[in-house]
Scaffold this active site. Structure first.
Site, mmCIF file in Angstrom:
data_model
loop_
_atom_site.group_PDB
_atom_site.id
_atom_site.type_symbol
_atom_site.label_atom_id
_atom_site.label_comp_id
_atom_site.label_asym_id
_atom_site.label_seq_id
_atom_site.Cartn_x
_atom_site.Cartn_y
_atom_site.Cartn_z
ATOM 1 N N LYS A 179 0.872 -1.188 0.000
ATOM 2 C CA LYS A 179 0.000 0.000 0.000
ATOM 3 C C LYS A 179 0.904 1.232 0.000
ATOM 4 C CE LYS A 179 -1.492 3.069 2.704
ATOM 5 N NZ LYS A 179 -1.618 4.290 1.887
ATOM 6 N N GLU A 255 10.668 0.777 9.661
ATOM 7 C CA GLU A 255 11.635 1.828 9.295
ATOM 8 C C GLU A 255 10.955 3.151 9.585
ATOM 9 O OE1 GLU A 255 14.654 1.392 8.353
ATOM 10 O OE2 GLU A 255 14.753 -0.674 7.672
ATOM 11 N N CYS A 289 14.311 10.388 5.753
ATOM 12 C CA CYS A 289 14.401 9.971 7.152
ATOM 13 C C CYS A 289 15.826 10.073 7.677
ATOM 14 C CB CYS A 289 13.901 8.537 7.280
ATOM 15 S SG CYS A 289 14.716 7.457 6.115
ATOM 16 N N GLU A 385 11.542 16.110 13.935
ATOM 17 C CA GLU A 385 12.027 15.805 12.592
ATOM 18 C C GLU A 385 11.534 16.945 11.686
ATOM 19 O OE1 GLU A 385 10.372 12.139 11.128
ATOM 20 O OE2 GLU A 385 12.106 11.753 9.875
HETATM 21 P P1 NAP Z 1 3.083 8.495 7.713
HETATM 22 O O1 NAP Z 1 2.070 9.546 7.935
HETATM 23 O O2 NAP Z 1 3.383 7.550 8.801
HETATM 24 O O3 NAP Z 1 2.591 7.727 6.397
HETATM 25 C C1 NAP Z 1 3.315 6.657 5.868
HETATM 26 C C2 NAP Z 1 2.362 5.636 5.294
HETATM 27 O O4 NAP Z 1 1.494 5.184 6.321
HETATM 28 C C3 NAP Z 1 1.470 6.176 4.175
HETATM 29 O O5 NAP Z 1 1.292 5.171 3.215
HETATM 30 C C4 NAP Z 1 0.161 6.451 4.903
HETATM 31 O O6 NAP Z 1 -0.945 6.359 4.054
HETATM 32 C C5 NAP Z 1 0.149 5.315 5.892
HETATM 33 N N1 NAP Z 1 -0.680 5.549 7.067
HETATM 34 C C6 NAP Z 1 -0.881 6.702 7.745
HETATM 35 N N2 NAP Z 1 -1.709 6.487 8.794
HETATM 36 C C7 NAP Z 1 -2.049 5.173 8.772
HETATM 37 C C8 NAP Z 1 -2.871 4.336 9.587
HETATM 38 N N3 NAP Z 1 -3.532 4.804 10.645
HETATM 39 N N4 NAP Z 1 -2.973 3.035 9.259
HETATM 40 C C9 NAP Z 1 -2.328 2.545 8.192
HETATM 41 N N5 NAP Z 1 -1.531 3.276 7.383
HETATM 42 C C10 NAP Z 1 -1.388 4.576 7.678
HETATM 43 O O7 NAP Z 1 4.482 9.089 7.292
HETATM 44 P P2 NAP Z 1 4.780 10.293 6.320
HETATM 45 O O8 NAP Z 1 4.773 11.527 7.123
HETATM 46 O O9 NAP Z 1 3.955 10.219 5.118
HETATM 47 O O10 NAP Z 1 6.278 9.899 5.886
HETATM 48 C C11 NAP Z 1 7.367 10.474 6.435
HETATM 49 C C12 NAP Z 1 7.904 9.679 7.606
HETATM 50 O O11 NAP Z 1 8.463 8.469 7.116
HETATM 51 C C13 NAP Z 1 9.022 10.394 8.318
HETATM 52 O O12 NAP Z 1 8.896 10.234 9.701
HETATM 53 C C14 NAP Z 1 10.267 9.667 7.816
HETATM 54 O O13 NAP Z 1 11.364 9.756 8.687
HETATM 55 C C15 NAP Z 1 9.756 8.285 7.670
HETATM 56 N N6 NAP Z 1 10.619 7.505 6.751
HETATM 57 C C16 NAP Z 1 11.423 6.553 7.303
HETATM 58 C C17 NAP Z 1 12.282 5.832 6.495
HETATM 59 C C18 NAP Z 1 13.182 4.787 7.075
HETATM 60 O O14 NAP Z 1 13.687 3.980 6.307
HETATM 61 N N7 NAP Z 1 13.393 4.739 8.366
HETATM 62 C C19 NAP Z 1 12.304 6.085 5.120
HETATM 63 C C20 NAP Z 1 11.475 7.065 4.596
HETATM 64 C C21 NAP Z 1 10.621 7.776 5.446
HETATM 65 P P3 NAP Z 1 -1.606 7.652 3.347
HETATM 66 O O15 NAP Z 1 -0.497 8.410 2.706
HETATM 67 O O16 NAP Z 1 -2.521 7.058 2.365
HETATM 68 O O17 NAP Z 1 -2.263 8.423 4.449
#
Ligand code: NAP
Length: 484
Positions: A179, A255, A289, A385
């Site tokens: 997804k 991650e 990240c 962050e």
């Molecule tokens: P996010 O809000 O956690 O969203 C990531 C994914 O989770 C999206 O596909 C989102 O779907 C989904 N999601 C959100 N709420 C959900 C729920 N309640 N149930 C199931 N799925 C859910 O993160 P983001 O802000 O988009 O991404 C940035 C974050 O990712 C940062 O914190 C970054 O550090 C981290 N990141 C970590 C790595 C690593 O390898 N450690 C790599 C890249 C990014 P929708 O978009 O459809 O809402």
């Protein structure tokens, strides 16, 4: 869609069991550089996610029984197709995500490199024989695919974050349900189109796109056929999904977020540190990240370093990722711009100074690349962050103090240090509570290396020979009666 030659790569519906699935309702995908509508995409939900998990379950056993060399050959064909379509995949990625085209091409090559790496690893899943405790027994260890894997990935690397999970899963003999983020579904669907073209059997690789992430997420973490869940995204969402996985005791890889320290000692090559920082901080407009979030600079070189950084940042090209010369694209949304602005404003109110920023286009979700000086580890930009092109410089005097400040974070993903003293390099990298430490280098991720964090940055490793273990179960065979 501007300049994409192979129009069949522009897919707008979920891909389940080898079929493109129409949906009753759609959602919009827009270009963050100018707000233009790119596509109306079929809005799938829990039912489609369930169908995808069930299709994966049906396909997985035959795939696991397929000789590893055949699985590897299919993965290599997928890798080759990704590189053959690198330009189109990159354009699609820039259009929906915003990053400069050169970075998008880099992401496609980076994602494909994991497919190649794990195609090569697939044929080296060795077991063990262990000396038995008694003469009548033999002790064997075999490794088997975990089964059906569910995954959820973010918008900042719409290709690589998903491919980096799918490649080891498929190499190990698992089936995969992805997804992607609702902001950037097109890159994942294009990769599914290529999987279909190279003949990956139906049901092994499924992509469910939709806006009801909680409903899809519930299926991917709790369906009885799901055996492993792999997530990349924020720590807050990761914690929620981990709790959901706990109910069914699913295996997980997480991650999550980061708050990387970037430490410049007084013996560092400052020009090399500036080059490294530009890569570690401003790539993808600061939306990675592993972005350096807190830049600790020894007070003896603080002013010189700040001057060099301010002039380097002033030269960065800002604009549409498809335009020639762009180095910084838009942020993903206006909400992201507002969040970065709030962190900067809070820090300015707490005593930080803005030493450099550049004008940005009036249309689109841009935030100017910004240097902040006089920052402390307690300010808002240091505690959170940032996820934007803002470089906060924190002065320090003492090695043990900077280690303590660097470790003073709930996160533990990546850390960077610049020093030419070999003893210090070892002392500091060993003391940093981070999963990855880059020494005199601003870009650390590659398929040969284990990517992942500790503390609230998660668990599990992607890439390297360790990466396959996340998708394998260990089975112990005890053979008795061997002395007769
Ligand atoms: P996010 O809000 O956690 O969203 C990531 C994914 O989770 C999206 O596909 C989102 O779907 C989904 N999601 C959100 N709420 C959900 C729920 N309640 N149930 C199931 N799925 C859910 O993160 P983001 O802000 O988009 O991404 C940035 C974050 O990712 C940062 O914190 C970054 O550090 C981290 N990141 C970590 C790595 C690593 O390898 N450690 C790599 C890249 C990014 P929708 O978009 O459809 O809402």
């Amino acid at each position: 869609m501007q300049g994409i030659l192979d129009k069949q790569l522009i897919r707008k519906t979920s891909f389940i069991n080898g079929q493109w699935q129409d949906a009753a309702d759609t959602f919009e995908v827009r270009n963050p550089a100018n707000g233009q509508l790119l596509a109306e995409v079929g809005n799938a939900g829990a039912d489609e996610a369930t169908a995808a998990v069930e299709a994966a379950y049906q396909a997985q056993k035959a795939w696991a029984a397929t000789p590893a060399a055949q699985r590897a050959a299919l993965l290599m064909a997928w890798h080759d197709a990704m590189l053959a379509h690198q330009e189109d995949l990159a354009r699609l990625l820039t259009l929906e995500q915003g990053k400069p085209l050169a970075e998008a091409k880099g992401e496609i090559a980076y994602g494909a490199s994991y497919v190649k790496w794990f195609a090569e690893e697939a044929v080296r899943v060795y077991g063990d024989t262990i000396p038995a405790p008694s003469a009548d027994k033999r002790v064997l260890v075999v490794k088997q695919p975990v089964g059906v894997v569910g995954s959820i990935t973010p918008w900042n690397f719409p290709n690589a974050m998903m491919v980096r999970k799918a490649a080891p899963a498929l190499a190990a003999g698992c089936a995969f349900v992805a997804k992607p983020a609702a902001e950037t579904p097109l890159s994942a669907l294009a990769v599914a189109e290529l999987a279909q073209r190279v003949g990956l059997p139906a049901g092994l690789f499924n992509v469910v796109v939709g806006t009801d992430a909680p409903a899809i997420g519930k299926v991917l973490t709790q369906h009885p056929h799901i055996r492993k869940f792999s997530f990349t995204g924020s720590t807050a969402t990761g914690k929620r999904l981990l709790a959901q996985c706990a109910e069914g005791v699913k295996r997980t890889s997480m991650e999550l977020g980061g708050n990387a320290p970037f430490i410049v000692f007084d013996d560092a090559d400052l020009d090399a540190a500036i080059t490294g920082l530009l890569a570690a901080k401003f790539r993808n407009a600061g939306q990675t990240c592993v972005c350096s979030n807190r830049i600790f600079v020894h007070s003896k070189v603080y002013d010189a370093f700040a001057d060099k950084l301010v002039s380097a940042v002033a030269g960065l090209g800002i604009g549409d990722g498809l335009a020639e010369g762009t180095q910084i694209g838009p942020l993903i949304s206006q909400g992201a711009v507002d969040k970065v602005a709030e962190l900067v404003n809070q820090s300015l109110a707490q005593g930080a100074q803005c030493r450099g920023s550049a004008p940005v286009p009036t249309e689109g979700h841009y935030y100017p690349p910004t240097v902040l000086t006089g920052v402390s580890n307690a300010m808002a930009v240091s505690r959170n962050e940032i996820f934007g092109p803002v470089a906060p410089l924190i002065p320090f005097d003492d090695e043990s103090d900077v280690i303590a400040q660097a470790n003073d974070s709930e996160y533990g993903l990546a850390a960077y240090l610049y020093s030419r003293d070999i003893g210090r390099v070892f002392r500091v990298s060993e003391a940093l509570e981070y999963g990855m430490v880059a020494v005199n280098e601003g870009i650390l991720s590659n398929a040969a290396a284990p990517f992942g964090g500790v503390k609230a940055s998660g668990h599990g490793r992607e890439g390297s020979r360790y990466g396959l273990d996340d998708y394998l179960d260990i089975k112990y065979l005890c053979l008795g009666g061997m002395d007769k």
